[in-house]
Enzyme design. Structure first.
Site, PDB file in Angstrom:
ATOM      1  N   ARG A 315      38.086  50.402  42.082  1.00 17.20           N
ATOM      2  CA  ARG A 315      37.907  49.679  43.346  1.00 17.20           C
ATOM      3  C   ARG A 315      38.649  50.495  44.401  1.00 17.20           C
ATOM      4  O   ARG A 315      39.877  50.533  44.405  1.00 17.20           O
ATOM      5  CB  ARG A 315      38.528  48.274  43.199  1.00 17.20           C
ATOM      6  CG  ARG A 315      38.204  47.324  44.322  1.00 17.20           C
ATOM      7  CD  ARG A 315      39.132  46.113  44.285  1.00 17.20           C
ATOM      8  NE  ARG A 315      40.469  46.510  44.689  1.00 17.20           N
ATOM      9  CZ  ARG A 315      41.575  45.802  44.473  1.00 17.20           C
ATOM     10  NH1 ARG A 315      41.519  44.662  43.836  1.00 17.20           N
ATOM     11  NH2 ARG A 315      42.756  46.245  44.879  1.00 17.20           N
ATOM     12  N   HIS A 319      41.349  44.251  47.786  1.00 22.24           N
ATOM     13  CA  HIS A 319      40.464  43.171  47.352  1.00 22.24           C
ATOM     14  C   HIS A 319      39.427  42.840  48.433  1.00 22.24           C
ATOM     15  O   HIS A 319      38.253  42.670  48.156  1.00 22.24           O
ATOM     16  CB  HIS A 319      41.294  41.933  47.020  1.00 22.24           C
ATOM     17  CG  HIS A 319      40.469  40.774  46.624  1.00 22.24           C
ATOM     18  ND1 HIS A 319      39.725  40.757  45.462  1.00 22.24           N
ATOM     19  CD2 HIS A 319      40.203  39.602  47.266  1.00 22.24           C
ATOM     20  CE1 HIS A 319      39.060  39.623  45.398  1.00 22.24           C
ATOM     21  NE2 HIS A 319      39.331  38.904  46.472  1.00 22.24           N
ATOM     22  N   TYR A 327      49.764  48.518  46.671  1.00 23.09           N
ATOM     23  CA  TYR A 327      50.309  48.462  45.303  1.00 23.09           C
ATOM     24  C   TYR A 327      49.661  49.494  44.375  1.00 23.09           C
ATOM     25  O   TYR A 327      50.149  49.752  43.293  1.00 23.09           O
ATOM     26  CB  TYR A 327      50.128  47.045  44.721  1.00 23.09           C
ATOM     27  CG  TYR A 327      48.737  46.482  44.983  1.00 23.09           C
ATOM     28  CD1 TYR A 327      47.661  46.814  44.174  1.00 23.09           C
ATOM     29  CD2 TYR A 327      48.493  45.675  46.092  1.00 23.09           C
ATOM     30  CE1 TYR A 327      46.387  46.336  44.432  1.00 23.09           C
ATOM     31  CE2 TYR A 327      47.215  45.188  46.365  1.00 23.09           C
ATOM     32  CZ  TYR A 327      46.172  45.520  45.531  1.00 23.09           C
ATOM     33  OH  TYR A 327      44.910  45.056  45.798  1.00 23.09           O
TER      34      TYR A 327
HETATM   35  C1  LIG Z   1      38.152  31.253  38.170  1.00 29.90           C
HETATM   36  C2  LIG Z   1      38.746  31.989  39.351  1.00 29.90           C
HETATM   37  N1  LIG Z   1      40.048  32.312  39.328  1.00 29.90           N
HETATM   38  C3  LIG Z   1      40.604  32.988  40.364  1.00 29.90           C
HETATM   39  C4  LIG Z   1      39.857  33.300  41.470  1.00 29.90           C
HETATM   40  C5  LIG Z   1      40.493  34.025  42.667  1.00 29.90           C
HETATM   41  N2  LIG Z   1      40.056  35.413  42.678  1.00 29.90           N
HETATM   42  C6  LIG Z   1      39.002  35.803  43.409  1.00 29.90           C
HETATM   43  S1  LIG Z   1      38.636  37.422  43.200  1.00 29.90           S
HETATM   44  C7  LIG Z   1      39.947  37.635  42.138  1.00 29.90           C
HETATM   45  C8  LIG Z   1      40.201  38.964  41.504  1.00 29.90           C
HETATM   46  C9  LIG Z   1      39.017  39.395  40.729  1.00 29.90           C
HETATM   47  O1  LIG Z   1      39.232  40.625  40.092  1.00 29.90           O
HETATM   48  P1  LIG Z   1      38.092  41.266  39.242  1.00 29.90           P
HETATM   49  O2  LIG Z   1      37.401  40.230  38.432  1.00 29.90           O
HETATM   50  O3  LIG Z   1      38.675  42.404  38.505  1.00 29.90           O
HETATM   51  O4  LIG Z   1      37.026  41.739  40.329  1.00 29.90           O
HETATM   52  P2  LIG Z   1      37.199  42.872  41.456  1.00 29.90           P
HETATM   53  O5  LIG Z   1      37.734  42.198  42.669  1.00 29.90           O
HETATM   54  O6  LIG Z   1      38.088  43.916  40.917  1.00 29.90           O
HETATM   55  O7  LIG Z   1      35.802  43.380  41.684  1.00 29.90           O
HETATM   56  C10 LIG Z   1      40.615  36.436  41.955  1.00 29.90           C
HETATM   57  C11 LIG Z   1      41.794  36.269  41.089  1.00 29.90           C
HETATM   58  C12 LIG Z   1      38.503  32.909  41.466  1.00 29.90           C
HETATM   59  N3  LIG Z   1      37.705  33.183  42.492  1.00 29.90           N
HETATM   60  N4  LIG Z   1      37.968  32.273  40.395  1.00 29.90           N
END
Ligand SMILES: Cc1ncc(C[n+]2csc(CCOP(=O)(O)OP(=O)(O)O)c2C)c(N)n1
Ligand SMILES: [Mg+2]
Length: 431
Positions: A315, A319, A327
């Site tokens: 990525r 976010h 970080y």
């Molecule tokens: C069930 C759930 N827990 C927490 C979140 C909050 N949240 C949104 S995106 C994210 C990180 C996601 O990381 P990843 O799955 O690795 O996807 P990336 O952003 O790296 O594409 C979190 C913790 C959520 N949307 N749904």
């Protein structure tokens, strides 16, 4: 895809092997071992570690980050024309996100902006493998998949600006939109993992209408930890539903590195527990992504069930736009910057294959730029929705949506013997 090896060697005295978690386990005659297919031409040799210093938590990287960038792997299926088409989608994906970033900085975006920088090959080449009757459910980083599936850059731009002409008519400021009428796109669901059982349900619905279709969705390395991910994949596995699941292994889940997210070496290993095939691909190599998706889609059509594809990549931004990703150790960004999916694809097309001359490349880029500029103009000039429209379209009123079968009338099983039913099912699963 991964294959099973049943070990039958008799162990004279208890030998010991190390499992993934590093524990010693005895080797018994009936012990099975499993292999994971890995199509990558390189495997990164570095690790990220959390450190605490002066009351602060940071991340440090150790290992070899100076390895040469590998070539792309030739596709078994893609023609020159198709490669160039995918390259064009990837360019449009990147440049559209750059335009979105500018719109945000101009104060025109109502919420945040999410980027798929570094993941364009995964989004575009995966969706490119789907047929017209298949279904796609993108996540926030898959704006490229939406473009391939027929949405215009203006749709994404207007959506982020909450304009009246946006797909949700200004009711959502990010990417929660789809199109179940013509493009077969299910809207993203923010609760990570929840799209998986929904898409398994779409495949089941199609099967009840007599069709084995492919349903593609994505889950991050963080999102795959959720319980609903297990439930959804397991359901698709036992029902032999054509789920094509891309695990976007991009090393970070918000600010959590993958080293702190799971203990298996590769997330493709999860497939063993579900009893389905999996493959690891280099997510920055469009040819590998396409080939894996294509084979998974073909399995889906044959009624052979789900496939898990782990796409390894990075990525390349935070976010979302509010997150500067301070970080992430700089060396990690530098390593992956050298593996930029668009630069690598360009090099492949222009130098390795000689399929794209400098002049053709310039022309293609100019076309993408002018198309985007026109789309941006339309999006910016679209009006904001009138205030009074806010209360409309929230709840369904009786009869406002006609829900009808997409492919054929569902087959209702009544009054049939169990053997006739079994025959019917077999014909559907394995035609
Ligand atoms: C069930 C759930 N827990 C927490 C979140 C909050 N949240 C949104 S995106 C994210 C990180 C996601 O990381 P990843 O799955 O690795 O996807 P990336 O952003 O790296 O594409 C979190 C913790 C959520 N949307 N749904
Ligand atoms: Mg992630």
């Amino acid at each position: 895809m991964n294959s099973r090896k049943h070990k039958t060697k008799a162990a004279k005295k208890p030998a010991y092997s190390k499992n993934g978690a590093g524990r010693a386990t005895p080797v018994f005659p009936q012990q099975r071992s499993y292999e994971i297919a890995d199509w990558r031409l390189e495997k990164p040799h570095f690790k990220v570690r959390q450190i605490h210093k002066h009351g602060e938590c940071n991340y440090e990287v150790s290992g070899n980050l100076d390895t040469p960038v590998p070539p792309l792997r030739d596709s078994k299926y893609l023609s020159q024309r198709q490669c160039i088409e995918i390259y064009r989608w990837m360019l449009l994906n990147r440049k559209m996100e750059q335009a979105l970033e500018n719109l945000y900085k101009q104060g025109k975006v109502v919420g945040g902006v999410y980027f798929g920088l570094g993941q364009e090959a995964c989004s575009c080449a995966s969706a490119y493998a789907l047929g017209k009757d298949d279904w796609l459910a993108p996540m926030i980083r898959n704006q490229g998949s939406l473009l391939v599936r027929g949405f215009a850059p203006r749709d994404m731009m207007m959506q982020y600006m909450a304009k009246a002409d946006s797909p949700t008519k200004g009711r959502d400021g990010t990417s929660h939109f789809g199109d179940i009428e013509t493009r077969n796109v299910v809207s993203p669901i923010s609760m990570l993992g929840d799209l998986i059982p929904v898409m398994a349900g779409v495949a089941l619905g199609a099967r009840l209408q007599g069709r084995n279709i492919a349903v593609m969705t994505y889950i991050g390395d963080g999102g795959q930890s959720t319980g609903v991910t297990y439930e959804g994949i397991n359901f698709a596995a036992v029902q032999n539903l054509g789920l094509v699941l891309f695990v976007e292994s991009n090393l970070w889940a918000y600010s959590t590195p993958s080293e702190m997210q799971y203990r298996v070496q590769d997330l493709a290993e999860r497939a063993i527990g579900y009893g389905i095939p999996s493959v690891i691909v280099d997510g920055t190599d469009a040819c590998q992504v396409y080939d894996a998706a294509h084979e998974a889609v073909e399995r889906a059509y044959r009624g052979q069930g789900p496939t898990l594809i782990e796409a390894k990549m990075m990525r390349m931004k935070g976010h979302a736009i509010h997150d500067a990703a301070g970080y992430v150790p700089k060396l990690v960004f530098e390593y992956w910057h050298k593996r930029d999916p668009i630069a690598r694809f360009e090099n492949y097309l222009a130098n390795a294959k000689k399929w794209l001359s400098p002049r053709e490349r310039e022309k293609l880029i100019a076309e993408v730029d002018s198309h985007l500029e026109q789309e941006r103009e339309i999006a910016v000039n679209s009006p904001m929705p009138p205030g009074e429209s806010a209360e409309g379209g929230v709840y369904c009123e009786y009869g406002c949506h006609e829900i009808k079968p997409k492919y054929a009338m569902p087959k209702v099983r009544t009054g049939k013997s169990s053997s006739a039913r079994a025959k019917e099912e077999k014909a559907l699963h394995f035609k």
